[in-house]
Design an enzyme around this catalytic site. Sequence first.
Site, PDB file in Angstrom:
ATOM      1  N   ARG A 176       6.709  15.590  -8.152  1.00  0.00           N
ATOM      2  CA  ARG A 176       7.852  15.112  -8.955  1.00  0.00           C
ATOM      3  C   ARG A 176       8.567  13.936  -8.294  1.00  0.00           C
ATOM      4  O   ARG A 176       9.791  13.817  -8.361  1.00  0.00           O
ATOM      5  CB  ARG A 176       8.826  16.249  -9.237  1.00  0.00           C
ATOM      6  CG  ARG A 176       8.213  17.404 -10.021  1.00  0.00           C
ATOM      7  CD  ARG A 176       7.676  16.936 -11.383  1.00  0.00           C
ATOM      8  NE  ARG A 176       7.007  18.027 -12.082  1.00  0.00           N
ATOM      9  CZ  ARG A 176       5.692  18.208 -12.110  1.00  0.00           C
ATOM     10  NH1 ARG A 176       4.894  17.379 -11.474  1.00  0.00           N
ATOM     11  NH2 ARG A 176       5.159  19.206 -12.776  1.00  0.00           N
ATOM     12  N   SER A 226      11.621  21.545 -18.178  1.00  0.00           N
ATOM     13  CA  SER A 226      11.921  22.501 -17.112  1.00  0.00           C
ATOM     14  C   SER A 226      13.215  22.082 -16.416  1.00  0.00           C
ATOM     15  O   SER A 226      13.321  20.963 -15.911  1.00  0.00           O
ATOM     16  CB  SER A 226      10.783  22.558 -16.098  1.00  0.00           C
ATOM     17  OG  SER A 226       9.603  23.036 -16.700  1.00  0.00           O
ATOM     18  N   GLU A 296      15.794  19.878 -11.773  1.00  0.00           N
ATOM     19  CA  GLU A 296      14.739  18.878 -11.967  1.00  0.00           C
ATOM     20  C   GLU A 296      15.182  17.768 -12.904  1.00  0.00           C
ATOM     21  O   GLU A 296      14.818  16.610 -12.730  1.00  0.00           O
ATOM     22  CB  GLU A 296      13.473  19.540 -12.515  1.00  0.00           C
ATOM     23  CG  GLU A 296      12.322  18.573 -12.690  1.00  0.00           C
ATOM     24  CD  GLU A 296      10.988  19.265 -12.932  1.00  0.00           C
ATOM     25  OE1 GLU A 296      10.288  18.865 -13.871  1.00  0.00           O
ATOM     26  OE2 GLU A 296      10.650  20.194 -12.185  1.00  0.00           O
TER      27      GLU A 296
END
Length: 303
Positions: A176, A226, A296
């Site tokens: 990420r 998410s 996130e």
Amino acid sequence: MGKKELKDILKDKSFGEILYDEEMKNHTSFKIGGPVDAMIIPTNEKEAIDTIRFLRNNNIDFILMGNGSNMLVRDGGIRGVVVKIGEGFDQIDISGKKIYCQAGALLSKISSLALENNLKNFEFASGIPGTIGGAMAMNAGAYGGEMKDVVSKVRAMDQKGELHEYTNEEMNFRYRNSRVWDEDLIVLGVELSLEKGDYKGIKDVLDDLTYKRTSKQPLEYPSGGSTFKRPEGYYAGKLIDDAGLRGLRYNGAMVSDKHCGFIINVEDARCSDVLHLIGVVKKIVMDKFGVELEREIKLIGDE
């Protein structure tokens, strides 16, 4: 810089479409966010480059966005400018096993064209609701695949306004994250290297992933995907579920009862509602399991 001054300085500029006091909730998958002073939507690479160089040379604050699929915008909106790289800056060209995509191309559209051309290994990205430019920033991935597996080159502009072409290795892809975040690069285009495959085999994989996604994720509600990163050795959704937080609601925001890793907008939620719920979830998970959840989705804007 005030709104009037901003309007004056942007007047008659050929940067594409320019919107003023545009509600960010109209441009994010969460359907949340107050107004931005000005939104510029370039329709080609030259407009994008000219826009960003102009803003930097005039010390005008700006934020770059793609499809708005991983953003949570505060209720006070955004001061300055948002440059939206999306529709109009989304050309896709296919040559053999190579696909070159402008930064605004949607991952779902790229996946469909890959299927049409019997190209495999991009199936994992078919359901990620974002652009290829945004996918470079966070090395987007799903179902065992991620961008670093298929990217061969990235065309980008640095903070000085200079253009570069980076190889896969030079992008420093990791979980990420990537060189895009490290150096605040502006992604302009991406070259993918795929493999020839069988149409039916690729279609079967796509159908299977679509079923898994639609049956397990709350796609019927607005969200930012998410909400939390995966903690090492754990799954965020399972921790939240085991903490008894499935379906927990605060005003219009709710922990999805379909997948606890998602906080969803069930009824005109505000950013403050989502942030409150994130705080509650993080505290309870930490108290019960000693695991710190890390957000996130990217939070931007003013209170």
